[in-house]
Write an enzyme that holds these catalytic residues in place. Sequence first.
Site, PDB file in Angstrom:
ATOM      1  N   GLU A 217       0.875  -1.176   0.000  1.00  0.00           N
ATOM      2  CA  GLU A 217       0.000   0.000   0.000  1.00  0.00           C
ATOM      3  C   GLU A 217       0.910   1.223   0.000  1.00  0.00           C
ATOM      4  OE1 GLU A 217      -3.072   0.014  -0.529  1.00  0.00           O
ATOM      5  OE2 GLU A 217      -3.519  -2.114  -0.293  1.00  0.00           O
ATOM      6  N   CYS A 251      -1.620   9.570   2.423  1.00  0.00           N
ATOM      7  CA  CYS A 251      -1.306   8.969   1.129  1.00  0.00           C
ATOM      8  C   CYS A 251      -2.410   9.168   0.104  1.00  0.00           C
ATOM      9  CB  CYS A 251      -1.002   7.478   1.294  1.00  0.00           C
ATOM     10  SG  CYS A 251      -2.392   6.503   1.897  1.00  0.00           S
TER      11      CYS A 251
END
Length: 467
Positions: A217, A251
């Site tokens: 991720e 993010c």
Amino acid sequence: MTDSNANKEKWLILQEIQKEQVTNYSKANYSKRIDRLNRLKKIIKQHEKEWLTALNSDLGKPEMESFTSEIATTLNELDYVKNHLRRWMETDENTKHTVLGKVEQSILNVPYGSILIISPWNYPLQLTFVPLIGAIAAGNRCFIKPSEKSPAVSQLVNKLISSYFDPEEIFVVEGEADTAQALLTMNWDYIFFTGSSLIGRKVYEAASRTLTPITLELGGKNPCIVDETHCTKETVQKIIWGKFLNAGQTCIAPDTVYVHKAVEEKFTRLAIETIRDFYGREPEKSSDYSRLVDSKHFDKIKNHLTQGDIIYGGSGKRDALFIEPTLMNNIKEDTGLAKEEVFGPILPIIAYESSDRLLTKLNKQAAPLVTYLFSDNPKYVKEVNNSIKTGALVVNQVILHVASSKIPFGGVGNSGIGSYHGYSSYKTFTYEKVLYNQKKDYANKALFPPHKSQRIKLFSYFRKWFT
């Protein structure tokens, strides 16, 4: 010998114990999985104040921000998984009558075994516990390596996990980068990593040596497109909130806003007004604004301020790890601000006139974790959806898709491999084991050589078999 290497023998022994237990772990252990999830919930709910204090210590996170983005999001995921776990664990079974006789087929989702979870510093509670929820719901045992850059949360994770779980169930390993490197030399059944693309490549390389399955991720320069049909005050409020949440250290934050030339001036004016509404004219004094993680990251973000023109903001204090919400334009090409994920409180604003040229430009960049689009034009939404390679396309909203347990979360290409959340987490941390059982000991002679005399009959059998 480093402390990490000295401890490695102990970790290896514990890892083997974990693998042995999971080997004997079947779907009959539903109650044990629920018990572990319940204990995880107690860690979060009964120690809420400790989490809020630790998050504020590491990142200066305000209470409301910590609660919504870390605690509530994690609890929602936990409850969703608990409510659906029994159905997910059901075996997919069917019986098929074929020309070769009766066949029973079943598919069972089996836990991988011993899982290594390496979590980041920017959302250190959520991004440690949400993958952990999926891993233990799937029946695995876990090693957790929290980020050394969020030491207060890391220590709290270690303290509470060791209080509520046996080491054979979940084990926390604290330490610096050398600890993570030592862990990556071990032969895991699965690795789950959240962090930067740079470190993600190193983790991927380490996993490849032992052919260990992995989820990455990562992040990327998530573009945010605002066309001429949807430049409203509400749109700008969403973007400013999403960008400066956690001081931009998210993010899935809008990395750069591409605004149609016709509404560029309006967008900029509304953005300045919104920043002042949210954080006041002295954001350093705001109780709703986070801080940067450390001085090294401060220096990197501060350097970005020289790579374009500052429209608003730009001040900072290194000793306070503070940079105020900043808007910039005229970004210089071949600079970090133009090419790298910003991951801080700077929002580049770039005007565009041709949507075709914009989409061509975006498709030349690495695929992002998410693309944001604000538009009232259904045809344009469809065009963007059909032309952009991205982990997700989010229309007329930012950030909130990550809070849904009903949809997978993950990137593509440079922004990640694999996905998780809800059922996607359960699938990520299990593999499909097939049981194929021929119920009658029957051998059709048409299968075996010599085939010359049986060819027509054999073709007929196989047509029936495959259709």
